[in-house]
Scaffold this active site. Structure first.
Site, PDB file in Angstrom:
ATOM      1  N   ASP A  30       0.855  -1.196   0.000  1.00 35.73           N
ATOM      2  CA  ASP A  30       0.000   0.000   0.000  1.00 35.73           C
ATOM      3  C   ASP A  30       0.892   1.248   0.000  1.00 35.73           C
ATOM      4  OD1 ASP A  30      -3.202   0.534   1.194  1.00 35.73           O
ATOM      5  OD2 ASP A  30      -1.764   2.190   1.107  1.00 35.73           O
ATOM      6  N   ASN A  86     -12.994  -3.064   3.054  1.00 34.57           N
ATOM      7  CA  ASN A  86     -14.036  -2.037   3.063  1.00 34.57           C
ATOM      8  C   ASN A  86     -14.918  -2.125   1.820  1.00 34.57           C
ATOM      9  OD1 ASN A  86     -12.802  -0.952   5.403  1.00 34.57           O
ATOM     10  ND2 ASN A  86     -11.401   0.271   4.153  1.00 34.57           N
ATOM     11  N   GLN A  93     -14.423   2.759   1.889  1.00 35.05           N
ATOM     12  CA  GLN A  93     -13.794   2.351   0.626  1.00 35.05           C
ATOM     13  C   GLN A  93     -13.518   3.585  -0.227  1.00 35.05           C
ATOM     14  OE1 GLN A  93     -16.078  -0.423  -1.801  1.00 35.05           O
ATOM     15  NE2 GLN A  93     -14.283  -0.959  -3.038  1.00 35.05           N
ATOM     16  N   HIS A  99     -10.576  -5.134  -2.760  1.00 37.14           N
ATOM     17  CA  HIS A  99      -9.229  -5.399  -2.229  1.00 37.14           C
ATOM     18  C   HIS A  99      -9.314  -5.741  -0.756  1.00 37.14           C
ATOM     19  CE1 HIS A  99     -10.035  -1.072  -1.985  1.00 37.14           C
ATOM     20  NE2 HIS A  99      -9.360  -1.079  -0.839  1.00 37.14           N
ATOM     21  N   HIS A 101      -7.069  -5.507   2.776  1.00 36.05           N
ATOM     22  CA  HIS A 101      -5.889  -4.932   3.429  1.00 36.05           C
ATOM     23  C   HIS A 101      -5.251  -5.987   4.319  1.00 36.05           C
ATOM     24  CE1 HIS A 101      -6.786  -0.577   2.637  1.00 36.05           C
ATOM     25  NE2 HIS A 101      -8.012  -1.038   2.532  1.00 36.05           N
TER      26      HIS A 101
HETATM   27  P1  5GP Z   1      -9.783   1.594   0.737  1.00 38.06           P
HETATM   28  O1  5GP Z   1      -9.893   2.875   1.524  1.00 38.06           O
HETATM   29  O2  5GP Z   1     -10.498   1.695  -0.592  1.00 38.06           O
HETATM   30  O3  5GP Z   1     -10.177   0.355   1.510  1.00 38.06           O
HETATM   31  O4  5GP Z   1      -8.247   1.403   0.465  1.00 38.06           O
HETATM   32  C1  5GP Z   1      -7.570   1.968  -0.603  1.00 38.06           C
HETATM   33  C2  5GP Z   1      -6.089   1.825  -0.297  1.00 38.06           C
HETATM   34  O5  5GP Z   1      -5.378   1.912  -1.506  1.00 38.06           O
HETATM   35  C3  5GP Z   1      -5.537   2.896   0.641  1.00 38.06           C
HETATM   36  O6  5GP Z   1      -4.922   2.264   1.754  1.00 38.06           O
HETATM   37  C4  5GP Z   1      -4.515   3.641  -0.229  1.00 38.06           C
HETATM   38  O7  5GP Z   1      -3.374   4.011   0.494  1.00 38.06           O
HETATM   39  C5  5GP Z   1      -4.195   2.622  -1.302  1.00 38.06           C
HETATM   40  N1  5GP Z   1      -3.856   3.170  -2.608  1.00 38.06           N
HETATM   41  C6  5GP Z   1      -4.575   4.112  -3.294  1.00 38.06           C
HETATM   42  N2  5GP Z   1      -4.006   4.334  -4.499  1.00 38.06           N
HETATM   43  C7  5GP Z   1      -2.930   3.494  -4.573  1.00 38.06           C
HETATM   44  C8  5GP Z   1      -1.933   3.276  -5.585  1.00 38.06           C
HETATM   45  O8  5GP Z   1      -1.931   3.873  -6.661  1.00 38.06           O
HETATM   46  N3  5GP Z   1      -0.980   2.346  -5.307  1.00 38.06           N
HETATM   47  C9  5GP Z   1      -0.956   1.650  -4.116  1.00 38.06           C
HETATM   48  N4  5GP Z   1       0.034   0.747  -3.959  1.00 38.06           N
HETATM   49  N5  5GP Z   1      -1.864   1.856  -3.150  1.00 38.06           N
HETATM   50  C10 5GP Z   1      -2.834   2.774  -3.376  1.00 38.06           C
END
Ligand code: 5GP
Ligand code: ZN
Length: 135
Positions: A30, A86, A93, A99, A101
């Protein structure tokens, strides 16, 4: 899904720090880690959330999460491990490609993952037990 960043990462169009890859998934670090080693399991096919994810991929994802938890906990000498997933804006999300975590935890790491406990009243308990129907 040309405009989906996780589609492009999962399929190797955009380079990423990859811990593991097979036919169905890529596991990447991440970019905004909660702790050292915070990683994401991405399916290579686009599904927005757990509601869309086919059962077979859901099964494979949890098996991969277990494998990753073992390898990461050992390699990074973690003291514990959170698996967070999420669905929907209300649930936090921000990227609408399913995805999971993978968050290694360390004593006193200060990562604020959790919630403020409420109270389960008899009324609410009855309401929930009546409303939730598992098919
Ligand atoms: P969510 O909030 O949707 O459950 O998690 C999205 C996650 O994706 C966040 O922890 C954020 O840091 C990560 N993230 C967002 N854009 C990118 C990216 O371009 N590359 C990587 N490796 N992580 C990303
Ligand atoms: Zn996607």
């Amino acid at each position: 899904m040309d405009d989906c960043i996780f589609c492009r990462i999962a399929n190797g169009e955009i380079p990423s720090a990859t811990l593991f890859e097979d036919d169905d998934f890529r596991v990447i670090l991440d970019l905004g880690p909660a702790t050292k080693g915070h990683a994401l399991i991405l399916p290579k096919q686009h599904y927005a959330n757990i509601y869309e994810l086919p059962e077979e991929l859901a099964s494979k994802a949890i098996l991969l999460a277990k494998k990753m938890a073992e390898a990461m906990s050992e390699g990074l000498e973690a003291d514990g491990f959170n698996i967070v997933q999420n669905n929907g804006e209300a649930a936090g999300q921000t990227v609408f490609h399913f995805h999971m975590h993978l968050i290694p935890r360390y004593e006193k790491d200060g990562a604020g993952i959790g919630w403020k406990p409420g109270k389960l009243t008899d009324e609410i308990k009855e309401e929930i037990l009546n409303k939730v129907k598992v098919k």
